[in-house]
Design a protein around this motif. Sequence first.
Motif, mmCIF file in Angstrom:
data_model
loop_
_atom_site.group_PDB
_atom_site.id
_atom_site.type_symbol
_atom_site.label_atom_id
_atom_site.label_comp_id
_atom_site.label_asym_id
_atom_site.label_seq_id
_atom_site.Cartn_x
_atom_site.Cartn_y
_atom_site.Cartn_z
ATOM 1 N N THR A 149 0.596 -0.918 -0.076
ATOM 2 C CA THR A 149 0.092 0.024 -0.492
ATOM 3 C C THR A 149 0.677 1.074 0.173
ATOM 4 O O THR A 149 2.339 1.436 -0.193
ATOM 5 N N SER A 150 0.211 2.525 -0.019
ATOM 6 C CA SER A 150 1.174 3.562 -0.181
ATOM 7 C C SER A 150 1.661 4.098 0.841
ATOM 8 O O SER A 150 1.004 3.234 1.947
ATOM 9 N N ALA B 84 4.970 1.089 1.307
ATOM 10 C CA ALA B 84 5.789 1.802 0.308
ATOM 11 C C ALA B 84 7.503 1.483 0.696
ATOM 12 O O ALA B 84 7.775 0.836 0.393
ATOM 13 N N THR C 57 3.246 -0.814 -5.892
ATOM 14 C CA THR C 57 2.838 -0.040 -5.212
ATOM 15 C C THR C 57 1.655 0.570 -5.176
ATOM 16 O O THR C 57 1.620 1.388 -6.216
ATOM 17 N N GLN D 234 -0.610 4.218 -4.271
ATOM 18 C CA GLN D 234 -0.546 5.762 -4.148
ATOM 19 C C GLN D 234 -1.680 6.525 -3.376
ATOM 20 O O GLN D 234 -2.917 6.443 -4.472
ATOM 21 N N GLU E 250 0.948 8.842 2.192
ATOM 22 C CA GLU E 250 1.791 9.028 1.762
ATOM 23 C C GLU E 250 2.987 9.712 1.081
ATOM 24 O O GLU E 250 3.487 9.978 2.581
ATOM 25 N N ASP F 206 4.075 2.384 -9.406
ATOM 26 C CA ASP F 206 3.450 2.832 -8.673
ATOM 27 C C ASP F 206 2.415 3.863 -8.566
ATOM 28 O O ASP F 206 1.627 4.349 -9.886
#
Length: 525
Positions: free
Chosen positions: A22-23, A27, A48, A50, A63, A108
Motif C-alpha cells: 500500500t501507499s 511502500a 505500490t 499511491q 503519502e 506506483d
Amino acid sequence: GEAFAASGYARASGRVGVCVATSGPGATNLVSALADALLDSIPMVAITGQVPRRMIGTDAFQETPIVEVTRSITKHNYLVLDVEDIPRVIQEAFFLASSGRPGPVLVDIPKDIQQQMAVPVWDTPMSLPGYIARLPKPPSTESLEQVLRLVGEARRPILYVGGGCAASGEELRRFVELTGIPVTTTLMGLGNFPSDDPLSLRMLGMHGTVYANYAVDKADLLLAFGVRFDDRVTGKIEAFASRSKIVHIDIDPAEIGKNKQPHVSICADVKLALQGLNGLLSGSKAQQGLDFGPWHKELDQQKREFPLGYKTFGEAIPPQYAIQVLDELTKGEAIIATGVGQHQMWAAQYYTYKRPRQWLSSSGLGAMGFGLPAAAGASVANPGVTVVDIDGDGSFLMNIQELALIRIENLPVKVMILNNQHLGMVVQWEDRFYKANRAHTYLGNPENESEIYPDFVTIAKGFNVPAVRVTKKSEVSAAIKKMLETPGPYLLDIIVPHQEHVLPMIPNGGAFKDMIMEGDGRTSY
C-alpha cells in the motif's frame, strides 16, 4: 518480509519476483529489499499504491513519494498517471526486470486510477527504444578467440565466477571439462559450479578458503565471468590478482573497468560467451594442448595443507559442525537461505552447493532478516524441495513475524538458528580490532545472562510451529534429523558459543599476505 520473500522466489527460480504494498509506510517497507535486489541483480517487480492524483504533493494521509525514495535503488520505476498505460507499463516492468542485467522495477499506481473503469488493450507495444538498442550484442568470434589465446599461453589460470553465471551452470561445467581450469566463486556465485568438484576451490574473498585466495594471488590469468570485483572479494584492490592478466565478461558495461582494469573485456551475456568459447574449443586443436597438471598439483597441495577447520570444546556445539551435519543429512540437496553475519559465512563455507539457485543470501546489501522470508519464497518456487533457513539469533528476530506465513501457508521451511546470544560478526570485529569493546552487540538479558533470551522455542509455539532447543554437541545429529523428517515448518534453536570466529579472514582492505588463520574470542588481540 514480503519483499524479501519475492526476492527469495526470484533467486530460487530465475523468474521475476512480485510484491505488492500500500501507499506510505507499506511502500517504504519495500525499500531494503529493493536495494538488496539492485545490488544482487535480482529480477523483481514491486507494485505500490499511491494517494489519488489530485492529492499527490499535499502531504496526504499515508503519502510518500516512493518513486523519488526508490529512484537510486531500482533499475527503473514508474508513476502511472493514465489508466490506459497500465498494460504497457506492467509489460515493460517485467521486461526491464528480467532482461540485460536483472534488477528491481517499481510501479506506483494512484488510488483513483486503480478504481477507474477501463477496457484494457493487452497487446500495446512496449516503448523502450533506447534501452533495447543498448542491450549487449552476442560476443564476436574474434574476442572469444583472443580469450582462448590467453588461455593457451597461461600456466596458472583461474576462473573467478559470480552471480552473473546463475543461468549458465551447464555451460560453465562444460568449459571447465574442456579446459581443466580451476574455479573459485563469489558469495553470489555459490553453486554455479559444484563445490564438491575436484576443480572447485570454493569461495574466495574476505572469508574465502586459503587455497582460493592463494590461487588468485599466484594466477597468471584471471577469467572473471559475471562478477563485479566487490571489495569483500578483492580486499586491497591493487594487490588483487596482481600477477595476472584479467579477462572480464559482464552483461553490464558499467562494471567493466569500474574497480579493476581488465586486459580483455567482453560486454555480453556470459551464457552466450561460454557457449561460443565451448563451440570454439570442441572443434579445435587448441584444447588438446591444454595441460594444467602442475598447477592442479600445487593447488591440491594447498587444499591438503590449509583445509577449512574448527576446534571443539567439550560438549559445546561448534556452529560449523551443525552445518556439516545438515550437509550430510540432506546430501547437499537442500536449498539454503541465510540471514547476515557469522552464520551466513559458515553456511557458505561448510555446506556443499551443487547447482545454481541453491544458495540464497543477501550478499551485496547484507540485509539481516532476509533468511526466513527468502526461504518461504524459495519454498513456493520449488514445491517438494527441502528449504532450510540457516539463521542467526539477531537476523532471525528482524523478520520473526514470518513464522505466521510459513505456518498458515504450511510451507516445509526448516529454520535452524545458530544462537550465540550476540551479533556474532560485529562481536568478531570488536574482538579483533576494537579491544573487545561491546557496543550493543549482546542480545540477551543482562539481568540474567545464564538464560537464553529471547526464547525462540516458546515464541514458535505461539505461532504453532514445532520447535526444539539443543545445547550439547551429542544431541545435534538426532535433532537435525528430526527437523528434516517433520512435515511442514519447524524451528531448531542451536545454542553455540559466541567466542567462535569465522576463519580464515582477510581484514578489510588487506591482501592475501594479511590473512588471519587462527584465534577466537577466547584470546585478546
